[in-house]
Design an enzyme around this catalytic site. Structure first.
Site, PDB file in Angstrom:
ATOM      1  CE1 TYR A 109      -3.688   2.564   1.247  1.00 41.48           C
ATOM      2  CE2 TYR A 109      -1.944   3.646   1.963  1.00 41.48           C
ATOM      3  CZ  TYR A 109      -3.069   3.635   1.499  1.00 41.48           C
ATOM      4  OH  TYR A 109      -3.794   4.763   1.780  1.00 41.48           O
ATOM      5  CD  GLU A 199      -6.010   4.463  -0.916  1.00 41.30           C
ATOM      6  OE1 GLU A 199      -6.018   4.954   0.241  1.00 41.30           O
ATOM      7  OE2 GLU A 199      -6.965   3.910  -1.799  1.00 41.30           O
TER       8      GLU A 199
END
Ligand code: GDP
Ligand code: MN
Length: 394
Positions: A109, A199
């Site tokens: 992530y 993101e």
């Protein structure tokens, strides 16, 4: 303003981050051709909507045959997708991204936000990437690493080291260099495009140590859009809340919230104070609505109309301080809106300032049913009572 995944990937790709080859389709007919052009099997067919959690909601299909690319596209396009971020009705899928499937070895992530507590752009990295990142973050916060970046100094290589050398288990050596480059690019995108969020989840590592951005989210700070004109062209108005679109048209600041008390105020600070008072009285605002200091009668009418279009609203509280906007103008606007919409929910008005007596007289003489409260605390208590069980029975 939110960008779609395919738009965000275009930006990432242009700044040197590897993204899978893909093709956007808006008609089922285009899927057969896309499956021919794009490498596979496997292919990944992805609903393009402004909501996360698509994987678990059935919006991401990994398929092995060209005909399945078509059936998966058919299953998504024109239908509504429900994910944990959309609410039970879901949101319509107007576009589908067809991509080459990538063989994932590990999922990371990588994100960037502005951390309000440190007032710094902050990079977030985790080796627990993928669809279960929220659960991983909730159960053990140490799997999520955060690195605040001093914007005056800019991105420095030690920022990347702090993130990449502190994970347990350590990263494969071959991956570190690429991940460092990806982080530098993400920082640059975040700053130059005035983002509130970048993101990449998952940022995937393959067996041969290639790094792919398999999913991407970019949100742009609305207050910076005046200097991001090119990005403004990417806005997908279909994804916007129709009430927010209507408010934009009349230059009303409107944001939908979760509660059932419609709120209309003039001035952002007063709006926030009013929402606090409503919460302290035990109720929840359904929206933030600021008509601004110099609102016209027409804007007031439109403001009330917008609030009433929201079916969840069970009571309305109007709190106006009459300065430039005089109380009589407000009262006329409210009466006009009440007549036009045949308002069914209780309406509580609290106003003070210029021409307040005249304003109160207009409300009274209208013959319509308004509750007029003298001070803000009383108004908030009154409105909270209207939506409490007791209030509804009365
Ligand atoms: P989200 O659920 O809305 O975040 O959608 P994502 O684009 O992140 O996709 C959900 C999941 O699908 C990812 O976490 C991956 O595990 C998987 N996925 C996405 N693209 C690929 C791919 O190219 N290959 C494989 N094997 N899995 C993929
Ligand atoms: Mn994702």
């Amino acid at each position: 303003m939110k960008l779609h995944e395919y738009q965000a990937k275009d930006i990432l790709g242009k700044s040197g981050i590897t993204v899978p080859n893909g093709q956007l389709v808006t008609e089922v007919d285009q899927a057969t051709k896309a499956a021919q052009i794009i490498n596979g099997p496997p292919w990944v067919v992805k609903a393009q909507v402004h909501a996360g959690g698509r994987g678990k909601g059935g919006g991401i299909r990994l398929v092995q045959y060209p005909y399945e690319v078509v059936t998966a596209t058919e299953a998504l396009l024109g239908n509504r997708l429900v994910t944990r971020q959309t609410g039970p009705d879901g949101i319509p899928v107007n576009q589908v991204l067809i991509e080459e499937g990538v063989e994932i070895d590990r999922e990371y992530y990588l994100g960037m936000i502005v951390d309000r507590s440190t007032a710094c752009p902050t990079m977030i990295f985790s080796t627990a990437g993928g669809m279960d990142i929220e659960e991983a973050a909730a159960s053990s916060s140490e799997v999520i690493l955060k690195e605040p970046i001093d914007p005056a100094a800019g991105w420095m290589i030690h920022n990347a080291r702090n993130l990449l050398y502190n994970v347990d288990p350590p990263l494969p050596i071959g991956a570190v260099r690429t991940l460092m480059a990806v982080m530098g690019s993400v920082y640059k995108i975040f700053m130059t495009l005035d983002c509130s969020l970048v993101e990449i989840n998952p940022l995937a590592l393959t067996k041969d140590r290639k790094v792919y951005a398999l999913d991407a989210k970019i949100n742009i700070d609305d207050n910076a859009l005046y200097r991001q004109k090119e990005l403004l062209l990417l806005e997908d108005a279909r994804e916007k809340d129709p009430l927010e679109l209507m408010a934009d048209k009349y230059h009303i600041n409107y944001i939908r919230l979760e509660g059932n008390i419609g709120v209309m105020v003039n001035g952002a600070g007063l709006a926030m104070a009013t929402m606090d008072m409503i919460k302290m009285a035990g109720a929840e605002p359904a929206n933030f609505l600021d008509v601004g200091g110099g609102a016209s009668e027409d804007m007031i009418t439109k403001g009330v109309e917008i609030i009433l279009k929201d079916e969840r609203v069970k009571a309305i509280m109007i709190n106006i301080f009459g300065g430039i906007l005089r109380c009589d103008v407000l009262a006329r606007g409210v009466v006009a809106a009440a007549r036009k919409t045949g308002i069914q929910v209780p309406l509580i008005v609290r106003m003070e300032g210029t021409n307040v007596e005249e304003g109160r007289a207009i409300l009274k003489e209208s013959g319509l049913k308004f509750f007029v409260a003298k001070d803000l605390a009383k108004a908030a208590a009154l409105v909270a009572r209207q939506v409490s069980e007791k209030g509804l029975k009365n």
